[in-house]
Design a protein around this motif. Structure first.
Motif, PDB file in Angstrom:
ATOM      1  N   CYS A  96     -11.450  28.078  -7.318  1.00  0.00           N
ATOM      2  CA  CYS A  96      -9.907  28.064  -6.950  1.00  0.00           C
ATOM      3  C   CYS A  96      -9.266  29.089  -7.685  1.00  0.00           C
ATOM      4  CB  CYS A  96      -9.352  26.939  -7.439  1.00  0.00           C
ATOM      5  SG  CYS A  96      -8.994  26.654  -8.870  1.00  0.00           S
ATOM      6  N   GLY A  97      -9.112  29.536  -8.713  1.00  0.00           N
ATOM      7  CA  GLY A  97      -8.539  30.449  -9.382  1.00  0.00           C
ATOM      8  C   GLY A  97      -7.443  30.221 -10.159  1.00  0.00           C
ATOM      9  N   SER A  98      -7.103  28.875 -10.012  1.00  0.00           N
ATOM     10  CA  SER A  98      -6.094  28.452 -10.813  1.00  0.00           C
ATOM     11  C   SER A  98      -6.248  27.343 -11.801  1.00  0.00           C
ATOM     12  CB  SER A  98      -4.962  28.150  -9.784  1.00  0.00           C
ATOM     13  OG  SER A  98      -5.471  27.301  -8.704  1.00  0.00           O
ATOM     14  N   CYS A  99      -7.644  26.690 -11.903  1.00  0.00           N
ATOM     15  CA  CYS A  99      -7.539  25.673 -12.744  1.00  0.00           C
ATOM     16  C   CYS A  99      -7.616  26.006 -14.286  1.00  0.00           C
ATOM     17  CB  CYS A  99      -8.820  24.888 -12.413  1.00  0.00           C
ATOM     18  SG  CYS A  99     -10.536  25.543 -12.587  1.00  0.00           S
ATOM     19  N   CYS A 102     -11.032  28.437 -14.377  1.00  0.00           N
ATOM     20  CA  CYS A 102     -10.960  29.766 -13.730  1.00  0.00           C
ATOM     21  C   CYS A 102      -9.913  30.595 -14.753  1.00  0.00           C
ATOM     22  CB  CYS A 102     -10.231  29.617 -12.418  1.00  0.00           C
ATOM     23  SG  CYS A 102     -11.514  29.044 -11.015  1.00  0.00           S
ATOM     24  N   CYS A 110     -15.457  26.010 -12.194  1.00  0.00           N
ATOM     25  CA  CYS A 110     -14.194  25.558 -11.801  1.00  0.00           C
ATOM     26  C   CYS A 110     -14.187  24.216 -11.666  1.00  0.00           C
ATOM     27  CB  CYS A 110     -13.918  26.459 -10.453  1.00  0.00           C
ATOM     28  SG  CYS A 110     -12.675  25.829  -9.196  1.00  0.00           S
ATOM     29  N   GLU A 111     -13.041  23.662 -11.831  1.00  0.00           N
ATOM     30  CA  GLU A 111     -12.811  22.180 -11.871  1.00  0.00           C
ATOM     31  C   GLU A 111     -12.223  21.637 -10.152  1.00  0.00           C
ATOM     32  OE1 GLU A 111      -9.675  21.826 -14.711  1.00  0.00           O
ATOM     33  OE2 GLU A 111     -10.986  21.862 -16.367  1.00  0.00           O
ATOM     34  N   ALA A 112     -12.051  22.782  -9.285  1.00  0.00           N
ATOM     35  CA  ALA A 112     -11.696  22.413  -7.892  1.00  0.00           C
ATOM     36  C   ALA A 112     -12.534  23.113  -7.119  1.00  0.00           C
ATOM     37  CB  ALA A 112     -10.241  22.731  -7.596  1.00  0.00           C
TER      38      ALA A 112
HETATM   39 ZN   LIG Z   1     -10.800  26.702 -10.694  1.00  0.00          ZN
END
Ligand SMILES: [Zn+2]
Ligand SMILES: NC(=O)c1ccc[n+]([C@@H]2O[C@H](COP(=O)([O-])OP(=O)(O)OC[C@H]3O[C@@H](n4cnc5c(N)ncnc54)[C@H](O)[C@@H]3O)[C@@H](O)[C@H]2O)c1
Ligand SMILES: [Zn+2]
Length: 390
Positions: A96-99, A102, A110-112
């Motif tokens: 996702c790039g934002s968790c 990441c 990645c958590e999402a």
């Molecule tokens: Zn992530």
């Protein structure tokens, strides 16, 4: 409404049937891909058996397939890196790039994460919608074929991380690969391609799989291959009588020390336990296979403690590392096509998942024909420069 052919199951462990389903659209930030090659992995089998929590959450009906490559046919709103007609390789983890993970540069956990074939419909279809493309999808170098790129989508990239990053393979080391199916053979190939003066011990209860590893020039306890031929393809719900033999054989060929690095690349209790028992004092054991069915592994934790053995998990590969692997393939340093045993139709790919109820296929089975018999597929590029593996 536009439709496409896809392999679908409507109940866990039920028939996987190729049928017409609605054709997906390009997702925001993503791509619509015409699938050109899609591998059949044991993780697809776990999903079909109802053992993958993401598929359970997604719900049925479901289309599997997470080891894929294809051609971009439509861009979603906001996708900037790609053009229609681009040939692309898709990793199975779309981070996702934002968790938190990441942000810590750990996109493989990645958590999402989105995963085609697990959290969303996969590549056992003529078309697949791939979100988060700019961050995760790679352009294929012209020299790399769809079949080669698809093999990178899961098992080869996963093996690379397991051997080189999580396993930290060093020159002069001995690597024990426990289970030489698609993932294990990939690990054998990676260790031999990337490691300097590395010795690979290929362990499998299937003589054919051992021979295949042997073909990749791995050291192989050949006579060990015939130790339990009757058990080839068993579902692994019971202890393997050959464990003692395997452990003794590894000890014998490593001067009694065990391997510096071991990997469970099959995901059975026996492969996990044998890997730990065969790890040298101070060595590393990497768990890559997913023991999701059958007996839970029983790990000798006292040995882990007093011999300072590291047990490390490994999941996929960061999408940012994919170009490195694609470049190795383009340069001829990695030959994923050597792992591909069979090129099959969509229908045969579906049957290959069902067949894992009673065993493992040799090497990698790859779907390269997606259309019905009437229509026929257009020839896959580039004109077969790759020899078929017997
Ligand atoms: Zn992530
Ligand atoms: N961690 C990850 O990111 C990741 C990625 C891909 C696959 N996987 C998992 O890796 C595992 C392997 O996947 P695959 O597609 O290569 O499976 P596969 O079915 O192709 O291969 C399994 C191999 O193990 C061998 N085997 C069975 N019992 C054995 C024993 N007791 N000792 C030695 N060998 C034995 C079989 O003969 C076969 O060759 C699965 O659990 C899959 O879900 C994990
Ligand atoms: Zn896989």
């Amino acid at each position: 409404m536009a439709t496409m052919r896809a392999a679908v199951y409507t109940t866990f462990s039920g028939p996987i049937i190729v049928q017409e389903v609605p054709k997906p659209t390009a997702p925001v930030g993503g791509l619509l891909l015409r699938v050109k090659a899609c591998g059949v992995c044991r993780s697809d089998y776990h999903g079909w058996k109802g053992l993958d929590s993401d598929i359970v959450t997604h719900g049925l009906p479901f289309t599997p397939g997470h080891e894929l490559s294809g051609v971009v046919v439509k861009l979603g709103l906001g996708t900037t890196k790609f053009q229609v007609g681009d040939r692309v390789a898709v990793p199975f983890i779309l981070s996702c790039g934002s968790c938190r993970q990441c942000a810590r540069n750990r996109p493989t956990i990645c958590e999402a994460q989105g995963q085609p074939g697990f959290t969303m419909p996969g590549g056992f279809a003529e078309f697949v919608a791939v979100p988060r493309a700019d961050r995760n999808v790679s352009l294929m170098p012209p020299k790399v074929s769809f079949l080669q790129a698809a093999a990178l989508g899961c098992r080869l990239t996963t093996a690379y991380r397991a051997v080189m990053q999580q396993g930290r393979l060093q020159s002069g080391e001995t690597v024990g690969v426990f289970g030489c199916g698609g993932l294990g053979l990939s690990a054998v190939m990676i260790a031999l391609a990337a490691g300097d003066n590395v010795r690979v011990l290929a362990v499998d209860t299937s003589e054919e799989a051992c021979n295949k590893a042997w073909d990749l020039h791995a050291f192989n306890a050949k006579e060990g291959a015939s130790l339990a031929p009757a058990r080839v393809g068993m579902t692994q719900s019971e202890p393997m009588p050959s464990d003692e033999y395997i452990r003794a054989r590894v000890a014998e060929v490593t001067g009694g020390f065990g391997a510096d690095l071991t990997l469970d690349t099959a995901g059975f209790a026996a492969t996990c336990e044998n890997a730990v028992w065969c790890t040298r004092r101070g060595g590393r054991m990497v768990q890559v296979g997913l023991p999701l069915h059958g007996k839970e592994p029983c790990i000798p934790m006292a040995r882990v403690a007093n011999q300072e053995i590291e047990i490390i998990g490994s999941h996929g590969l960061a999408a940012t590392d994919m170009p490195v692997l694609l470049a190795m393939v383009a340069a001829g340093r990695l030959m994923p096509e050597k792992l591909v045993q069979r090129e099959v139709t969509l229908e045969e790919g579906a049957k290959a998942i069902e067949a894992m109820d009673t065993g493992s296929p040799l090497g990698i089975t790859m779907i390269t024909r997606f259309k019905g018999a009437k229509e026929g597929d257009e020839p896959n590029e580039p004109p077969a420069k790759m020899p078929r593996v017997a």
